[in-house]
Structure formats: C-alpha cells, structure tokens
Design a protein around this motif. Structure first.
Motif, PDB file in Angstrom:
ATOM      1  N   LEU A 254      18.603  43.385  52.263  1.00 45.92           N
ATOM      2  CA  LEU A 254      18.127  42.159  51.061  1.00 45.92           C
ATOM      3  C   LEU A 254      18.452  42.605  49.552  1.00 45.92           C
ATOM      4  O   LEU A 254      17.422  41.606  49.128  1.00 45.92           O
ATOM      5  CB  LEU A 254      17.620  41.058  51.758  1.00 45.92           C
ATOM      6  N   VAL A 255      19.524  43.408  49.227  1.00 41.00           N
ATOM      7  CA  VAL A 255      19.422  44.017  47.881  1.00 41.00           C
ATOM      8  C   VAL A 255      20.804  43.523  48.107  1.00 41.00           C
ATOM      9  O   VAL A 255      21.745  43.741  48.775  1.00 41.00           O
ATOM     10  CB  VAL A 255      18.410  45.034  47.158  1.00 41.00           C
ATOM     11  N   GLY A 256      20.941  43.431  46.166  1.00 36.10           N
ATOM     12  CA  GLY A 256      22.381  42.799  45.914  1.00 36.10           C
ATOM     13  C   GLY A 256      23.351  44.543  46.508  1.00 36.10           C
ATOM     14  O   GLY A 256      22.827  45.302  45.900  1.00 36.10           O
ATOM     15  N   ALA A 257      24.092  44.259  46.125  1.00 35.08           N
ATOM     16  CA  ALA A 257      25.546  46.095  46.455  1.00 35.08           C
ATOM     17  C   ALA A 257      26.931  45.225  45.591  1.00 35.08           C
ATOM     18  O   ALA A 257      27.283  44.383  45.935  1.00 35.08           O
ATOM     19  CB  ALA A 257      25.330  46.713  47.308  1.00 35.08           C
ATOM     20  N   SER A 258      27.264  46.007  44.936  1.00 31.75           N
ATOM     21  CA  SER A 258      28.754  46.180  44.420  1.00 31.75           C
ATOM     22  C   SER A 258      29.562  47.713  45.181  1.00 31.75           C
ATOM     23  O   SER A 258      29.162  48.504  44.982  1.00 31.75           O
ATOM     24  CB  SER A 258      28.813  46.306  42.671  1.00 31.75           C
ATOM     25  N   LEU A 259      30.319  47.607  44.927  1.00 30.77           N
ATOM     26  CA  LEU A 259      31.463  48.737  46.256  1.00 30.77           C
ATOM     27  C   LEU A 259      32.758  49.029  45.652  1.00 30.77           C
ATOM     28  O   LEU A 259      33.331  48.183  45.414  1.00 30.77           O
ATOM     29  CB  LEU A 259      30.602  48.475  47.371  1.00 30.77           C
ATOM     30  N   GLU A 260      32.957  49.949  44.795  1.00 30.53           N
ATOM     31  CA  GLU A 260      34.742  50.486  44.558  1.00 30.53           C
ATOM     32  C   GLU A 260      34.780  51.376  45.172  1.00 30.53           C
ATOM     33  O   GLU A 260      34.321  52.605  45.344  1.00 30.53           O
ATOM     34  CB  GLU A 260      34.992  49.825  42.737  1.00 30.53           C
ATOM     35  N   LEU A 261      35.622  50.404  46.113  1.00 33.85           N
ATOM     36  CA  LEU A 261      35.591  51.757  47.357  1.00 33.85           C
ATOM     37  C   LEU A 261      37.089  52.480  47.640  1.00 33.85           C
ATOM     38  O   LEU A 261      38.349  52.368  46.366  1.00 33.85           O
ATOM     39  CB  LEU A 261      35.679  51.315  48.679  1.00 33.85           C
ATOM     40  N   GLY A 262      38.269  52.523  48.173  1.00 35.14           N
ATOM     41  CA  GLY A 262      39.609  53.119  48.308  1.00 35.14           C
ATOM     42  C   GLY A 262      40.826  52.169  48.128  1.00 35.14           C
ATOM     43  O   GLY A 262      40.456  51.057  47.588  1.00 35.14           O
ATOM     44  N   GLY A 263      41.642  52.848  48.206  1.00 33.25           N
ATOM     45  CA  GLY A 263      42.873  52.152  47.705  1.00 33.25           C
ATOM     46  C   GLY A 263      44.479  52.598  48.234  1.00 33.25           C
ATOM     47  O   GLY A 263      43.958  54.525  48.423  1.00 33.25           O
ATOM     48  N   LYS A 264      45.100  51.787  48.627  1.00 33.02           N
ATOM     49  CA  LYS A 264      46.374  52.178  49.176  1.00 33.02           C
ATOM     50  C   LYS A 264      47.417  51.471  48.234  1.00 33.02           C
ATOM     51  O   LYS A 264      48.222  50.979  49.049  1.00 33.02           O
ATOM     52  CB  LYS A 264      47.012  51.941  50.702  1.00 33.02           C
ATOM     53  N   ASN A 265      47.584  52.203  46.619  1.00 36.21           N
ATOM     54  CA  ASN A 265      47.909  51.017  46.171  1.00 36.21           C
ATOM     55  C   ASN A 265      49.587  51.346  46.201  1.00 36.21           C
ATOM     56  O   ASN A 265      49.829  52.202  46.169  1.00 36.21           O
ATOM     57  CB  ASN A 265      47.261  51.196  44.749  1.00 36.21           C
ATOM     58  N   ALA A 266      50.276  49.739  45.824  1.00 37.57           N
ATOM     59  CA  ALA A 266      51.618  49.736  45.778  1.00 37.57           C
ATOM     60  C   ALA A 266      51.819  49.742  44.882  1.00 37.57           C
ATOM     61  O   ALA A 266      51.868  48.875  43.792  1.00 37.57           O
ATOM     62  CB  ALA A 266      52.320  48.778  47.337  1.00 37.57           C
ATOM     63  N   MET A 267      53.269  49.738  44.247  1.00 43.53           N
ATOM     64  CA  MET A 267      54.330  49.307  42.661  1.00 43.53           C
ATOM     65  C   MET A 267      55.328  49.311  43.231  1.00 43.53           C
ATOM     66  O   MET A 267      56.034  49.528  44.247  1.00 43.53           O
ATOM     67  CB  MET A 267      54.718  50.558  42.017  1.00 43.53           C
ATOM     68  N   ILE A 268      55.847  48.159  43.368  1.00 43.09           N
ATOM     69  CA  ILE A 268      57.355  47.324  43.548  1.00 43.09           C
ATOM     70  C   ILE A 268      57.973  47.348  41.646  1.00 43.09           C
ATOM     71  O   ILE A 268      57.709  46.385  41.315  1.00 43.09           O
ATOM     72  CB  ILE A 268      56.491  45.745  43.560  1.00 43.09           C
ATOM     73  N   VAL A 269      59.217  47.469  42.145  1.00 44.13           N
ATOM     74  CA  VAL A 269      59.775  47.561  41.680  1.00 44.13           C
ATOM     75  C   VAL A 269      61.515  46.654  41.659  1.00 44.13           C
ATOM     76  O   VAL A 269      61.824  47.203  42.286  1.00 44.13           O
ATOM     77  CB  VAL A 269      60.933  49.173  41.284  1.00 44.13           C
TER      78      VAL A 269
END
Length: 523
Positions: A254-269
């Motif tokens: 019951l403690v807080g957490a911040s999680l920055e995890l993975g990505g499959k990031n997109a770019m749109i032209v």
C-alpha cells in the motif's frame, strides 16, 4: 559508414582507481562487482556490491538523515538544486566521459542528459517553493470553516534507475524527491553506476547532506526487491515486465509508485510535411543513443502520396551516419550497451528479413567498429507477427509503413498496448496538433521526435497503457513525492445541531444553506 577516428584518451585515462574510490565513498557494500565499457567489452571499474542486508542499513541511514533534511526550509533545499545546476554545467566534461564509457553513446547524445538534468534542476530549484507551499481551500461553510492543505514528504523513496540514461534517469528523477524533503535509496544499473555516483558526489558538493542519498549496487533480482520492499514510495524506470513486478510489491505494501516502462513509439508523416525536415527528425528520433531510448521512434507511418520521396531522403541521411567510440564530439551514433541488446536487435532484423521484410539501410552488426555496434537500420514490408512489428526493439531499428488517410494512420499508431511517446510531422500546425490529440500516448511531439515534449519540464511526461503509471516533470513530478494533508479549522458554529435546533430543523437549515450556496455560485 566509416568509423570515426579513435580518440586520444582511453578508459584508463578517465576511470582511475583514485576516481572510483572517491565516487564509491559511502556506498554500502560488503562484496565486489565490476562494470565494463561497451566500446571494448573490457573491465571499467571494480565496485562495492550490496546485499539485501546492506540495503536495509542504507534505508536506516537514510531515514535518520531525512528527518533533519525535511525540517530544512524548502528555499534552502531548492538552493541546493540551483548550485547543482551550475556545477553540472561547469564540470560536464567529467560526466560526459563517464556516460560515454558506460553506455557507448556518442558525446552529443550524452550531452542530452546534461541538458535534461540542468533543466530539471533549474525548474525545481525555482518552482519547488510554489509547488510545495500550503494552499488554502474553501471550507464546508464559508468563513466558518478554514481549510489548509499541507504537503509532507513521503519519507525515503526507493528508486531503481536504468542503464540507458544513467545521469538523467538517476539524479534527474531524484531531484524533485530531494527538494520536497525526501531521502532516496537508489539502485542504479551496475554497468552505469559511476555516472550516478558522480552525480551524488556533485549534489553533496552543492549542499545535500551525504546520507540523504544512499546508493546500493548489485544485481536487480538480488537487491531490487529489497529496495522496493522498504521504500515509502517507489520510483522505477525500466521494462514493462519488471515494472509489473514492482507494482505488485508496492500494491501489497500500500505504497505509491511511479513507473516509466517500455514503448513502441510511432511517428506519422502527414501529406503536407516538409520532407527534408521530417527525414532529419526521423534520424534523430530513431537513432539517438543507438535507439536505446524509451521514447525513440520504432514505427514510422508515411502518407502514400509522399512515401517514396520521404523514404529516399530518410535512407540517404541514415546511410551517411558515422559510427564511432571516441571520447569527443563528431560521431553520429555509438554502440549498443550489451550483448543482450545486440542479440535482440539482430534477432528482430534477422527474423523480419527471413519472413519477407526488406532492409533499406543498415541491417548488420559492425564488429569492425566495436564488439556491440550495429548499423542504424530501416526496414520496409514489416508485418505481424514479426517480432519487430510489435515488440520493443530498443535499438537502432525503425520500420516504415504506408497509409492512405489520416484516420488509418491514427488507428495504426494506436494499435499497440504501449502508449509512451508519438511524433507528428506537418506544415499545418493546427491539423498536426489535432492528429496529435487523437494519439494514445503520454507525450506527442509535433515536428520533433521526442526532445520537445521531454524538455518542456513544466509539463508532465509519462506513459499510458503498458508504458506505465505516474508522471515525471512539472507539478505532477514533484507532488507524487508528497503526502497531502488537509487541516480544517471549524470556528463559531459546530458541524452539528446548535442554538436549540433539533435534528429535523438542522437538516432543514442545512438544505436551505446548500441551495443558497449553489445560487450564489460557490464552488
């Protein structure tokens, strides 16, 4: 792609026994472990190795120091960050060498970390007093109820930092925790621990009490759980798989957490994009830090009307990139950090080609440059279930796809469980921003790959879906390290029947009062 000339200085010139001893001062560790440089694979430094018992003692030491640190006026704590800002910029060459040697990055990509840390230190050094100031709120009864919101530090934050951005994702993430009155016990990756230890030494020089920041070093599966199990709050950056385990432990406690995890990031032209600028942006977005960046671009969607012209420009720029390992500016892309990363990149590329994908640029490991180098690679014809289509590669590989209309592009970009970062390119800024607002990701950059959103530290940065929970930067990035407390002072009249009212009259009086407050537009 030719390698850049070797630098005059070597790892032995930079990482001396004296420097390692200075940086490791105060690190609790009864064992010994080693770090290595990806440029050559050779041993870089011998470091103390911590046990779970060492982690427990580190938390004990941090808790003792945290009480006095929390009692320090917030402006004095903020002043430490501003002095640290100046020290980092003044002595940046020291840490640029360490970042390069530990991660294999080019010097320019290492400098992105210096920039990010300086910006975060300046922002929280200037804004923390306002972020943390007690706030007044309207009470249950205007005038009669006086309400204040106080923000208290959580205590000791357990932080697990990754290897890919060892300066920014260690001290950069810890700065808002420190300025809000917390202590931190941090576990950096062993292979990049020297950079974090350098930052600790500089922050102590800037005025942080030395025991407020404890560093423990060791294998993640050995001491990582001990850090998570003892923190009053948990800050984690890493893989989605490990992040789920961290979240489970935090939830059980019951403690807080911040999680920055993975990505499959997109770019749109978009069809109206400036193709030269978009191609240059795609190179930066896909190949910075050899693609070992959570917010780098791995999927590139180009409108069919401009696809051929864009791809021609993108491929030409990519083929001109220079690989190199010199401790100096000049190379365009550096090394992968480990054999594991290289194996994953070669697997993704090899499987895709075997299943019909076409290599437009790169596609090969480059042992002639260094043991872990791989060429920046562009693939076309990638389809599911190829691993490179859906899994995070975390390397210098990007797949190009063509789309017919904007709705299709948005649907394709959102067709992932991840949601960390996206990029949209177009001359019509209003239209590009409208497309950006439809994308399911925590940050979206218009006419930039990732740096514009990440560098705008007054705004929150973080992921949706499998890319994590919580935010860094801005108000959210500091308030997560605090516990809000409401103090309500009731005056004159109690919140109960009084002046001879019975329950029925009190209920009638309250109903009339509530209607009146709404009519008077109280909020």
């Amino acid at each position: 792609m030719a390698p850049t000339p070797s630098g005059v200085r070597t790892a032995a010139d930079v990482v001396t026994a004296e420097l390692v001893a200075q940086l490791c001062e105060g690190v609790i560790g009864t064992g010994r472990t080693s770090s290595h440089t990806p440029f050559t694979g050779k041993k870089l430094a011998e470091l103390p190795e911590s046990t779970p018992e060492d982690v427990a003692f580190a938390f004990h030491r941090a808790r003792e120091a945290q009480r006095a640190w929390a009692a320090t006026p917030v402006r004095e704590r903020a002043a430490v960050l501003l002095r640290f800002h100046d020290l980092v910029l003044r002595r940046q060459n020291e840490v640029l060498d360490l970042i390069q040697l530990e991660t294999g990055k080019t010097r320019l990509h290492a400098h992105e970390e210096v920039q990010a840390v300086a910006v975060a230190a300046r922002h929280y050094g200037r804004r923390a007093p306002a972020y943390l100031r007690p706030k007044r709120h309207m009470g249950a009864f205007p005038v009669l109820t006086k309400v204040a919101e106080n923000l208290h530090p959580r205590g000791v934050v357990g932080q697990i930092a990754p290897w890919n951005y060892p300066l920014e994702l260690s001290v950069g993430d810890a700065l808002p925790a420190f300025v809000s009155g917390n202590a931190v016990v941090m576990k950096p990756d062993t292979e990049t621990a020297l950079t974090a230890l350098w930052a600790r030494r500089l922050l102590i020089e800037a005025g942080l009490p030395k025991n407020v920041w404890q560093v423990v070093i060791g294998e993640g599966h050995v001491i990582g759980p001990a850090v998570v199990q003892r923190g009053d709050y948990v800050s984690f950056t890493g893989s989605t798989r490990t992040g789920r385990g961290v979240a489970q432990i935090a939830a059980e406690r019951l403690v807080g957490a911040s999680l920055e995890l993975g990505g499959k990031n997109a770019m749109i032209v978009l069809p109206d994009a400036d193709l030269d600028k978009a191609a240059a942006g795609a190179v930066r977005g896909a190949f910075s830090s050899a693609g070992q960046l959570c917010i780098s671009i791995e999927r590139l969607y180009v409108h069919e009307s401009v696809a051929n012209a864009f791809v021609e420009r993108f491929v030409a720029r990519t083929k001109k990139l220079r690989l190199g390992s010199a401790l100096a500016y000049g190379a365009d892309m550096g090394s992968l950090v480990s054999q594991k990363q290289l194996d994953n990149v070669t697997r993704h590329v090899g499987e895709a080609v075997a299943e019909g994908a076409k290599v437009l640029a790169g596609g090969r490991a480059r042992p002639d440059v260094g043991p872990l180098f791989h060429e920046p690679t562009i693939l076309e014809g990638v389809e599911s279930p190829m691993a490179v289509c859906t899994e995070e590669t975390f390397g210098p590989v990007v797949s190009v796809y063509r789309y017919a209309d904007v709705d299709e592009a948005v649907e394709l970009a959102n067709a992932t469980s991840y949601g960390l970062n996206s990029s949209v390119w177009g001359r019509n800024g209003r239209q590009a921003r409208e497309v950006a607002a439809r994308l399911r990701s925590g940050t979206v950059n218009v006419n930039e790959g990732y740096a514009a959103a990440y560098g705008s530290v007054q705004a929150p940065m973080g992921g949706m879906g499998d890319s994590g929970i919580g935010r860094r930067h801005g108000r959210e990035g500091i308030l997560k390290f605090t516990e809000p407390q409401t103090v309500a002072h009731q005056r004159v009249l109690p919140m109960a029947p009084s002046f001879g009212m019975d329950d029925a009259k009190y209920a009638k009086f309250m109903s009339f009062s509530l209607k009146a407050l709404k009519a008077l537009r109280f909020r």
